[in-house]
Design a protein around this motif. Structure first.
Motif, PDB file in Angstrom:
ATOM      1  N   THR A   9       0.860  -1.188   0.000  1.00 39.56           N
ATOM      2  CA  THR A   9       0.000   0.000   0.000  1.00 39.56           C
ATOM      3  C   THR A   9       0.898   1.240   0.000  1.00 39.56           C
ATOM      4  OG1 THR A   9      -0.167   0.211   2.407  1.00 39.56           O
ATOM      5  CG2 THR A   9      -1.763  -1.231   1.326  1.00 39.56           C
ATOM      6  N   SER A  11      -0.306   4.436   0.923  1.00 41.86           N
ATOM      7  CA  SER A  11      -0.816   5.499   1.814  1.00 41.86           C
ATOM      8  C   SER A  11      -1.664   4.867   2.920  1.00 41.86           C
ATOM      9  CB  SER A  11      -1.687   6.471   1.027  1.00 41.86           C
ATOM     10  OG  SER A  11      -2.884   5.822   0.616  1.00 41.86           O
ATOM     11  N   PRO A  12      -1.865   5.628   4.020  1.00 39.56           N
ATOM     12  CA  PRO A  12      -2.734   5.123   5.080  1.00 39.56           C
ATOM     13  C   PRO A  12      -4.145   4.856   4.544  1.00 39.56           C
ATOM     14  CG  PRO A  12      -1.557   7.074   5.845  1.00 39.56           C
ATOM     15  CD  PRO A  12      -1.239   6.920   4.397  1.00 39.56           C
ATOM     16  N   THR A  15      -4.346   1.470   2.952  1.00 41.78           N
ATOM     17  CA  THR A  15      -4.339   0.399   3.960  1.00 41.78           C
ATOM     18  C   THR A  15      -5.719   0.269   4.591  1.00 41.78           C
ATOM     19  OG1 THR A  15      -1.993   0.729   4.385  1.00 41.78           O
ATOM     20  CG2 THR A  15      -3.228  -0.376   6.117  1.00 41.78           C
ATOM     21  N   GLY A  42       4.156   1.234  14.128  1.00 42.67           N
ATOM     22  CA  GLY A  42       4.109   2.122  12.969  1.00 42.67           C
ATOM     23  C   GLY A  42       3.983   1.412  11.632  1.00 42.67           C
ATOM     24  N   SER A  43       3.836   0.086  11.667  1.00 41.99           N
ATOM     25  CA  SER A  43       3.755  -0.646  10.391  1.00 41.99           C
ATOM     26  C   SER A  43       2.349  -0.610   9.787  1.00 41.99           C
ATOM     27  CB  SER A  43       4.263  -2.083  10.566  1.00 41.99           C
ATOM     28  OG  SER A  43       3.481  -2.787  11.505  1.00 41.99           O
ATOM     29  N   GLY A  44       1.371  -0.115  10.545  1.00 42.21           N
ATOM     30  CA  GLY A  44       0.039   0.107   9.958  1.00 42.21           C
ATOM     31  C   GLY A  44      -1.096  -0.752  10.485  1.00 42.21           C
ATOM     32  N   LYS A  45      -0.855  -1.486  11.570  1.00 42.20           N
ATOM     33  CA  LYS A  45      -1.874  -2.408  12.088  1.00 42.20           C
ATOM     34  C   LYS A  45      -3.151  -1.678  12.530  1.00 42.20           C
ATOM     35  CE  LYS A  45       0.999  -3.947  15.263  1.00 42.20           C
ATOM     36  NZ  LYS A  45       2.125  -3.050  14.953  1.00 42.20           N
ATOM     37  N   THR A  46      -2.980  -0.640  13.324  1.00 42.00           N
ATOM     38  CA  THR A  46      -4.155   0.098  13.809  1.00 42.00           C
ATOM     39  C   THR A  46      -4.855   0.811  12.653  1.00 42.00           C
ATOM     40  OG1 THR A  46      -3.165   0.362  16.005  1.00 42.00           O
ATOM     41  CG2 THR A  46      -4.995   1.822  15.468  1.00 42.00           C
ATOM     42  N   THR A  47      -4.085   1.356  11.742  1.00 41.21           N
ATOM     43  CA  THR A  47      -4.667   2.025  10.558  1.00 41.21           C
ATOM     44  C   THR A  47      -5.540   1.039   9.791  1.00 41.21           C
ATOM     45  OG1 THR A  47      -2.732   3.469  10.417  1.00 41.21           O
ATOM     46  CG2 THR A  47      -4.066   3.241   8.406  1.00 41.21           C
ATOM     47  N   GLU A 113      -3.470  -7.149  17.745  1.00 38.16           N
ATOM     48  CA  GLU A 113      -2.201  -6.535  17.338  1.00 38.16           C
ATOM     49  C   GLU A 113      -1.116  -7.157  18.212  1.00 38.16           C
ATOM     50  OE1 GLU A 113      -1.976  -2.315  16.601  1.00 38.16           O
ATOM     51  OE2 GLU A 113      -4.154  -2.147  16.559  1.00 38.16           O
ATOM     52  N   LEU A 136       8.449   5.786   3.954  1.00 33.08           N
ATOM     53  CA  LEU A 136       7.581   6.688   4.711  1.00 33.08           C
ATOM     54  C   LEU A 136       6.099   6.381   4.500  1.00 33.08           C
ATOM     55  CD1 LEU A 136       7.946   9.017   6.655  1.00 33.08           C
ATOM     56  CD2 LEU A 136       7.763  10.596   4.717  1.00 33.08           C
ATOM     57  N   LYS A 137       5.717   6.165   3.264  1.00 34.98           N
ATOM     58  CA  LYS A 137       4.297   5.953   2.943  1.00 34.98           C
ATOM     59  C   LYS A 137       3.969   4.544   2.456  1.00 34.98           C
ATOM     60  CE  LYS A 137       2.659  10.085   3.731  1.00 34.98           C
ATOM     61  NZ  LYS A 137       1.554  10.275   4.670  1.00 34.98           N
ATOM     62  N   ARG A 139       3.820   0.397   2.887  1.00 36.68           N
ATOM     63  CA  ARG A 139       3.803  -0.732   3.816  1.00 36.68           C
ATOM     64  C   ARG A 139       3.548  -2.011   3.033  1.00 36.68           C
ATOM     65  NH1 ARG A 139       5.065   3.188   5.997  1.00 36.68           N
ATOM     66  NH2 ARG A 139       4.386   4.061   7.993  1.00 36.68           N
TER      67      ARG A 139
END
Ligand SMILES: Nc1ncnc2c1ncn2[C@@H]1O[C@H](COP(=O)(O)OP(=O)(O)O)[C@@H](O)[C@H]1O
Ligand SMILES: [Mg+2]
Length: 155
Positions: A9, A11-12, A15, A42-47, A113, A136-137, A139
């Motif tokens: 992905t 961008s957030p 995701t 910060g790898s995007g799990k919560t997002t 998580e 940065l963007k 994942r």
């Protein structure tokens, strides 16, 4: 049959969108849906789970339950969404929270998580997603679906 899928992905929002698709699928299941997420801070799990929650019809905003271990939300079709964050715990701590009962109830949709920390408690039939940081963007999400639960329809 072992199924694995690699997703990148950029961008957030992207995701979240994938999370939402997984959520729609989870909602259509008659049995307990268990989603085990792996990967660093910060790898995007919560997002991802914010989108997932939207997909299962959670109206409240989903925030990280790190300090609470888990949060429960009402979802569509009288389903419940349990969002666990195992950052500060170990598998054996879950007994105190009634984890086994939560996992047995078909109306429950569960996401964890930091599944690395509670690996022995992750059900065999869980859909697993391994998150990693590319830039940065960007994942990478590696989806493992050994139970064939996503039916190959997750993209
Ligand atoms: N492609 C992407 N997917 C998900 N998050 C991203 C992406 N690109 C940047 N980000 C940012 O990375 C952070 C991910 O945080 P979070 O979802 O809380 O991760 P985790 O729960 O794994 O610690 C957020 O600040 C988000 O905006
Ligand atoms: Mg998180």
């Amino acid at each position: 049959m072992k199924k694995e899928k690699n997703i990148i992905t950029a961008s957030p929002a992207e995701t979240k969108k994938i999370g939402k698709k997984f959520g729609r699928k989870a909602l259509s299941r008659k049995e307990t849906f268990f989603l085990a997420l792996y990967g660093n801070l910060g790898s995007g799990k919560t997002t991802f789970l914010k989108g997932f929650a939207e997909g299962i019809g959670v109206k409240e905003e989903v925030t990280s339950p790190t300090f609470l271990i888990y949060k429960k939300y009402k979802a569509e079709d009288e389903k419940n969404f349990y969002h666990f964050d195992a950052y500060r715990i170990e598998g054996k701590d879950l007994a105190l929270l009634g984890f086994e009962k939560i996992v047995e109830e078909p109306k429950n949709i569960i996401a964890t998580e930091w599944s690395e920390n509670i690996e022995e408690k992750i059900p065999q039939k869980a859909v697993k997603i391994f998150f990693s940081f590319l830039s940065l963007k960007k994942r990478r999400l590696i989806v493992e679906d050994d139970g064939g639960i996503m039916n190959g329809s997750f993209l």
